[in-house]
Design a protein around this motif. Sequence first.
Motif, PDB file in Angstrom:
ATOM      1  N   UNK A   1       0.660  -1.321   0.273  1.00 16.31           N
ATOM      2  CA  UNK A   1      -0.316  -0.118   0.058  1.00 16.31           C
ATOM      3  C   UNK A   1       0.741   1.549  -0.019  1.00 16.31           C
ATOM      4  N   UNK A   2       2.139   1.037   0.360  1.00 14.77           N
ATOM      5  CA  UNK A   2       2.420   2.308   1.195  1.00 14.77           C
ATOM      6  C   UNK A   2       3.146   2.618  -0.474  1.00 14.77           C
ATOM      7  N   UNK A   3       3.756   1.435  -1.269  1.00 11.16           N
ATOM      8  CA  UNK A   3       4.467   2.189  -2.759  1.00 11.16           C
ATOM      9  C   UNK A   3       3.350   2.891  -3.849  1.00 11.16           C
ATOM     10  N   UNK A   4       1.979   2.224  -3.457  1.00 10.44           N
ATOM     11  CA  UNK A   4       0.757   2.544  -3.966  1.00 10.44           C
ATOM     12  C   UNK A   4       0.249   4.103  -3.727  1.00 10.44           C
ATOM     13  N   UNK A   5       0.226   4.001  -2.630  1.00 10.77           N
ATOM     14  CA  UNK A   5       0.067   5.981  -1.430  1.00 10.77           C
ATOM     15  C   UNK A   5       1.156   6.717  -2.412  1.00 10.77           C
ATOM     16  N   UNK A   6       2.662   6.128  -2.639  1.00 12.15           N
ATOM     17  CA  UNK A   6       3.037   7.283  -3.175  1.00 12.15           C
ATOM     18  C   UNK A   6       3.075   8.206  -4.568  1.00 12.15           C
ATOM     19  N   UNK A   7       2.288   6.576  -5.139  1.00 12.55           N
ATOM     20  CA  UNK A   7       1.421   7.285  -6.697  1.00 12.55           C
ATOM     21  C   UNK A   7       0.199   7.708  -6.304  1.00 12.55           C
ATOM     22  N   UNK A   8      -0.608   7.301  -5.639  1.00 14.73           N
ATOM     23  CA  UNK A   8      -2.399   7.656  -5.227  1.00 14.73           C
ATOM     24  C   UNK A   8      -2.587   7.951  -4.092  1.00 14.73           C
ATOM     25  N   UNK A   9      -2.154   9.355  -3.510  1.00  8.20           N
ATOM     26  CA  UNK A   9      -2.661   9.545  -2.282  1.00  8.20           C
ATOM     27  C   UNK A   9      -3.729   9.146  -2.201  1.00  8.20           C
ATOM     28  N   UNK A  10      -5.093   8.651  -2.482  1.00  6.99           N
ATOM     29  CA  UNK A  10      -6.340   7.901  -2.172  1.00  6.99           C
ATOM     30  C   UNK A  10      -6.323   6.960  -1.226  1.00  6.99           C
TER      31      UNK A  10
ATOM     32  N   UNK B   1     -13.258  13.477 -13.844  1.00  6.77           N
ATOM     33  CA  UNK B   1     -12.440  14.193 -13.290  1.00  6.77           C
ATOM     34  C   UNK B   1     -11.210  12.515 -12.680  1.00  6.77           C
ATOM     35  N   UNK B   2     -11.993  12.157 -11.723  1.00  9.80           N
ATOM     36  CA  UNK B   2     -11.189  10.978 -11.437  1.00  9.80           C
ATOM     37  C   UNK B   2     -10.422  10.589 -11.945  1.00  9.80           C
ATOM     38  N   UNK B   3     -11.269   9.700 -13.238  1.00  5.52           N
ATOM     39  CA  UNK B   3     -10.260   8.843 -14.087  1.00  5.52           C
ATOM     40  C   UNK B   3      -9.718  10.026 -14.673  1.00  5.52           C
ATOM     41  N   UNK B   4     -10.013  10.856 -14.777  1.00  2.00           N
ATOM     42  CA  UNK B   4      -8.575  12.200 -15.692  1.00  2.00           C
ATOM     43  C   UNK B   4      -7.437  12.147 -14.957  1.00  2.00           C
ATOM     44  N   UNK B   5      -7.209  11.899 -13.552  1.00  2.00           N
ATOM     45  CA  UNK B   5      -6.644  11.878 -12.912  1.00  2.00           C
ATOM     46  C   UNK B   5      -5.447  10.793 -12.746  1.00  2.00           C
ATOM     47  N   UNK B   6      -6.672   9.521 -12.626  1.00  2.90           N
ATOM     48  CA  UNK B   6      -5.782   8.391 -13.189  1.00  2.90           C
ATOM     49  C   UNK B   6      -5.030   7.969 -13.510  1.00  2.90           C
ATOM     50  N   UNK B   7      -5.131   8.605 -15.174  1.00  2.00           N
ATOM     51  CA  UNK B   7      -4.580   8.890 -15.764  1.00  2.00           C
ATOM     52  C   UNK B   7      -3.556   9.445 -15.924  1.00  2.00           C
ATOM     53  N   UNK B   8      -3.469  10.503 -15.948  1.00  2.00           N
ATOM     54  CA  UNK B   8      -2.161  11.114 -15.207  1.00  2.00           C
ATOM     55  C   UNK B   8      -1.374  10.788 -14.248  1.00  2.00           C
ATOM     56  N   UNK B   9      -2.136  10.505 -13.249  1.00  2.00           N
ATOM     57  CA  UNK B   9      -1.008   9.600 -12.469  1.00  2.00           C
ATOM     58  C   UNK B   9      -0.137   8.360 -12.942  1.00  2.00           C
ATOM     59  N   UNK B  10      -1.172   8.071 -13.890  1.00  2.00           N
ATOM     60  CA  UNK B  10      -0.576   6.086 -14.441  1.00  2.00           C
ATOM     61  C   UNK B  10       0.368   7.247 -15.655  1.00  2.00           C
TER      62      UNK B  10
END
Lengths: 308, 426
Positions: free
Chosen positions: A210-219, B32-41
Motif C-alpha cells: 500500500x505504501x508503494x501505491x500511496x506514493x502515486x495515489x494519495x487516495x 475528473x477521477x478518471x482523468x486524474x488516474x490516467x495522469x498519475x499513471x
Amino acid sequence: MGLGELKVGCGLNGLASYLALTILVTFTVKLSQMTEKNTTVIQATSGWQVIDTAALWRYRDLLYFLSLRGIKIKYAQSILGVGWAVANPLIQTLLFTLIFGNLAQLSSDGSPYILFSYTAMVSWSYFSGILTDSTNSLVNNRDMIGKVYFPRLILPMAPVLGKLVDFGVAFVVLIGLLFYYRMVPGWEIVMLPVLILIMVFTSLGVGAFLSALAVQYRDVQYAMTFMVRLLMYTAPVVYSVAIIPEYWQWAYALNPMVGVIEGMRAIFLNTREFPWQWVGTGAVVSVLLFLYGCFYFRRMERHFADVA
Amino acid sequence: MIEVSGLSKRYRLGSSKRDDTLVGAAKGLLTYPLRNYRELRQRKKFADKGEEDDTVLWALREVDFTVETGEVLGIIGHNGAGKSTLLKILSRITEPTEGRVVLRGRVSSLLEVGTGFHSDLSGRDNVFMNGTILGMSRREVRQKFDEIVAFSGVGSHIDTPVKFYSSGMKVRLAFAVAAHLDPEILIIDEVLAVGDLAFQEKCLAKMDNVSRSGRTVLFVSHNMGAVEGLCQRCLLMERGRKVFDGAVPEAIARYRDSTLSRASAVDLADRTDRYGDGAIRFQRVSFNGGRPVVVGEPLRVEVEFLCTEAIDSWQFTLRFCRNYREAVIMIDSKSQGVALSAQAGLNKLTIDLPSCTLMPNRYLVEMWANSSNATVDGLFDAASVTVQEGDPYGTGTMVYAPHNGLAIAPRGQWRIAKDAAPVSGT
C-alpha cells in the motif's frame, strides 16, 4: 560489476541454458565482489527485482534509529507519553465491553468479555498500527526519499519495531488483567512468537504494497482510516469465530488475523483448543502477502523519487 | 572514480488543461477521477521512442564524463540545466532512463544538509538519525560524536530539542554531521549556501581538506568563488546537456555570459524554475521601460503579475545580485513601510527610485512575493540589468566601476577643520 543488477526472467531460454547462465552470473558477481568491493553500477532497470538483503543489512542501524525516532516523536510533548499505548486499546475495549458485551450480549466463549476483547485489541492495535504507519511511511518521508539513497524498504519496516514497544506495554497490562482474573496461560504460549510473526509479516506485506501505491495515489492514504476500521470487523475482535458457520470457517481463516486472535485467546483465556489449522493457514497467507508486498515494493521503488 | 556514459533522464510533467465552458467544466468534474488516474499513471509510463508530446521533458540528455580518483569536478549551470537530476542519479535516488554510471569507491552524497532532522528530537538524536541516513553506522557516529558537536559549536545544547535551536545552529549541526562522513567519492549539492559567513569559511576549509586528501569530489554550486577555489575541472550544463568540460575559469566565463544574455529576457510567464505556491505569478519585469539604467539617475521598476485571487497583504522583494544569491542592494516593500494588496487578475506594480545607487555593471535580479506566512512566487535570475556609467553627483566626473565597489555612496557633507573652526566647503 553488476552487483544486484541481475535481471530476473529475461527471456524464455531453455532451462539448461538458464541454469548455466545463473551459475555464470553468480560466478562473475562473486569474482567482481572480490576484485572491486565498492563498485556501484547505476542503470535503468525494469520488471521484477531481487530484494537486496545485503543493502538492508548494511542499513540496519538506520532501521533502528527510524524506529526509535518514531517512538520518540510519537510521545514527545505528551503528558501520558507511552501511557497512550495502554489507554488506546483499553478505552476501546471498555467501549466494546459496554456495547457488544453488555448491550448486544455477544458471546465471548465463556471468558469475561473485557478479557475476550482486550486480548484481541492488543493484537489488533499492533497489527493495525504497523499497517497504518507502513502505508503512510513513504508519503510522510518523501523529502528524505528525494534527497538521499537508502534501501526504501526500511521505511515501511520501521513501524514493526516502533509499534513493538506499544505492544509490549499493552501486553503487560494484559498480564495484569490475567492475574486479576486468576487465569494461567497454557503451554501453547510457546507459539506466541509465531503469532507475532504472522502479524508482522501480514501487516508489513500489505503495508509495503500500500505504501508503494500511496506514493502515486494519495487516495490510499485517505482511504486508510476507514479501511482499518472496516478491516477490524472482518477479524474476530469484538465477536467470536463461533458466529461464523462452521462450513465457512476455513475461508474465514484466510484472514491471518483470525488465527492470531483466536490463538491468543486459546493461549491466555483457554477459550478453545489451540487452533492449529487457522494459525497454519494464516502463516501461509502471511508469508505470501509478505513476499508479494516486498517484491511489488521493489518493482515500484525506482519511481518513488520521481512521483512522490 | 566515476564513469558516466550516455546518461539520459526523462520526466513527464503534469498537464493541466482546463475547460472554460460551464458544460465542459461540469463534464470535467464527472470525469475528473478518471482523468486524474490516467495522469498519475502516466507519470512513469512513456510511449516508445519517437512518439513524444510536450509533456515529456528530457532533464538530462546523453551526458558523458569521467572523473578520475582524487579529482575535484565542479558542475555549474542554470536552474533547470539538469544538474540536480544528474546528482540524483549519481546518488541513486532516481534511475536514469538510459545510460550507465559506474562508481568505484564508497559514495556519500549530500544533496541537502539535515535530511531526517526532526524538530521534536534532541540534537543528539538528530545527529545519530542523520548520520545513519547518510550511510554511517551507529558505531561510526558514536566515535565521531564529540568531534561533530565541537565542529558545530552547539555545545551544551546538544540534548535540547532542535526546535529550540536558531536556524543557524540547526544548519551548523547538520553540516557538522555531513562534514564527518568519510567517503571515497563525495557528491555535494550547494550545501555551502547555508550558515553565516564564518561557518561557510569553516566548511570550505573542510571541503578543501577533503579534496586534498585524495578523494574524488563532485561539486555542484552557484557559488563561483567556491567552484574556482575548490575545483580542478568544471562541467557546464545547459538544458540537460553538457556544453563544456574543461578549465574552471573558462567554464565560469561561459556560464556568466550565458546567464547575462539569458536573463535579459524579461518575459517571466513561462518560467518553470520558480518557487512559491503560485497565488501570485510574475509575468513581466522592466527597468526604466527599456531605456538605459544609469547610475545616479532615477530608476523605475515595473512588475506585472497575475493573481489567482485578491490578496489583502503581501510583500514584494527585489534584489540586485552580482552572483547567484549574492545581493548588492534590496528593494523591499515591508522594510520601506509599504502595504501592498492586489486584485485577482493581472496587476502592475511600479516602484520609482529617485536614484540608482548601483555602480555601472551587470546585475542579476531576484524577485520574491511573500504573503504573511508563505512564499507565493520567487525567481532567481529573473532578469539582468546593465547599469550604465554616469555622473551621479552632477560634478562632471564620471564614476568608474572597477575597484570601486558595487554601490555608490550618498553625497556627503565635506568639511576640513583647522583649530576647530569650521570652514564650510561643499
